[in-house]
Design an enzyme around this catalytic site. Structure first.
Site, short mmCIF file in Angstrom:
data_model
loop_
_atom_site.label_atom_id
_atom_site.label_comp_id
_atom_site.label_asym_id
_atom_site.label_seq_id
_atom_site.Cartn_x
_atom_site.Cartn_y
_atom_site.Cartn_z
N LYS A 11 0.82 -1.22 0.00
CA LYS A 11 0.00 0.00 0.00
C LYS A 11 0.86 1.27 0.00
CE LYS A 11 -3.97 -2.24 2.23
NZ LYS A 11 -5.02 -2.09 3.25
N TYR A 51 -12.31 -2.21 -4.20
CA TYR A 51 -12.83 -2.36 -2.83
C TYR A 51 -14.37 -2.28 -2.79
CZ TYR A 51 -8.31 -2.26 -0.40
OH TYR A 51 -7.06 -2.58 0.10
N ASN A 114 -1.99 0.11 6.66
CA ASN A 114 -1.50 -1.15 7.24
C ASN A 114 -0.62 -1.94 6.26
OD1 ASN A 114 -3.50 -2.08 5.55
ND2 ASN A 114 -4.60 -3.28 7.09
N HIS A 117 -2.26 -5.53 1.54
CA HIS A 117 -3.56 -6.19 1.38
C HIS A 117 -3.30 -7.60 0.88
CE1 HIS A 117 -7.59 -7.15 -0.07
NE2 HIS A 117 -6.98 -7.63 -1.15
N GLU A 128 -9.40 -11.13 -7.77
CA GLU A 128 -8.50 -9.99 -7.54
C GLU A 128 -7.28 -10.07 -8.44
OE1 GLU A 128 -7.75 -9.60 -3.33
OE2 GLU A 128 -9.83 -9.07 -2.92
#
Ligand code: CMP
Length: 140
Positions: A11, A51, A114, A117, A128
């Site tokens: 990320k 998302y 965080n 993913h 995905e």
């Protein structure tokens, strides 16, 4: 156990702090092979589509804003039980709950920033991976 593939995203908090190599080392030490990888700056539309399952959640707008705040690195990881293995090495979504030795314990800044993913099921992994990669780009 079967050899699986799963989608991983490093990320914007991770790319901003130049942690691509450090995180990749942890993935490889966990027995996962990076069989596809590219760096992208997601558009708002791409982040919202990726998302979409979280569209109704209170954190959706902030999540999308964060995911387009800088480059990401999208990857396909391959290995025995890759979906579960990756989730193990990532650690809990909230870094405050992530176990010692996990990527989020080591690097994550917050539940939103965080660092990584990972797909949460084999079915979602297939979807995905297809969202970001053509078959010809994944080289096992
Ligand atoms: P990820 O695995 O990318 O899937 C959805 C993301 O939403 C999740 O990681 C978190 O980074 C982010 N997020 C932000 N706030 C929350 C929250 N309160 N609960 C769950 N996920 C959150």
């Amino acid at each position: 156990m079967a050899v699986e593939r799963t989608l991983s995203i490093l990320k914007p908090d991770a790319t901003r702090r130049n942690l691509t190599g450090a995180i990749n080392a942890k993935l490889e030490e966990a027995g996962l092979r990076i069989v596809a990888q590219k760096r992208l700056h997601l558009t708002r539309g791409q982040a919202e589509a990726f998302y979409a399952v979280h569209r109704e959640r209170g954190f959706f707008a902030d999540l999308v804003a964060f995911m387009i705040s800088g480059p990401v690195v999208v990857q396909v990881l391959e290995g025995e039980n890759a979906v579960a293995r990756n989730r193990e090495v990532m650690g809990a979504t909230n870094p405050a709950n992530a176990a010692e030795g996990t990527i989020r314990r080591a690097f994550a800044e917050s539940i939103e920033a965080n660092s990584v993913h990972g797909s949460d099921s084999a079915e979602n992994a297939t979807q995905e991976v297809a969202f970001f990669f053509a078959g010809i780009e994944v080289v096992g």
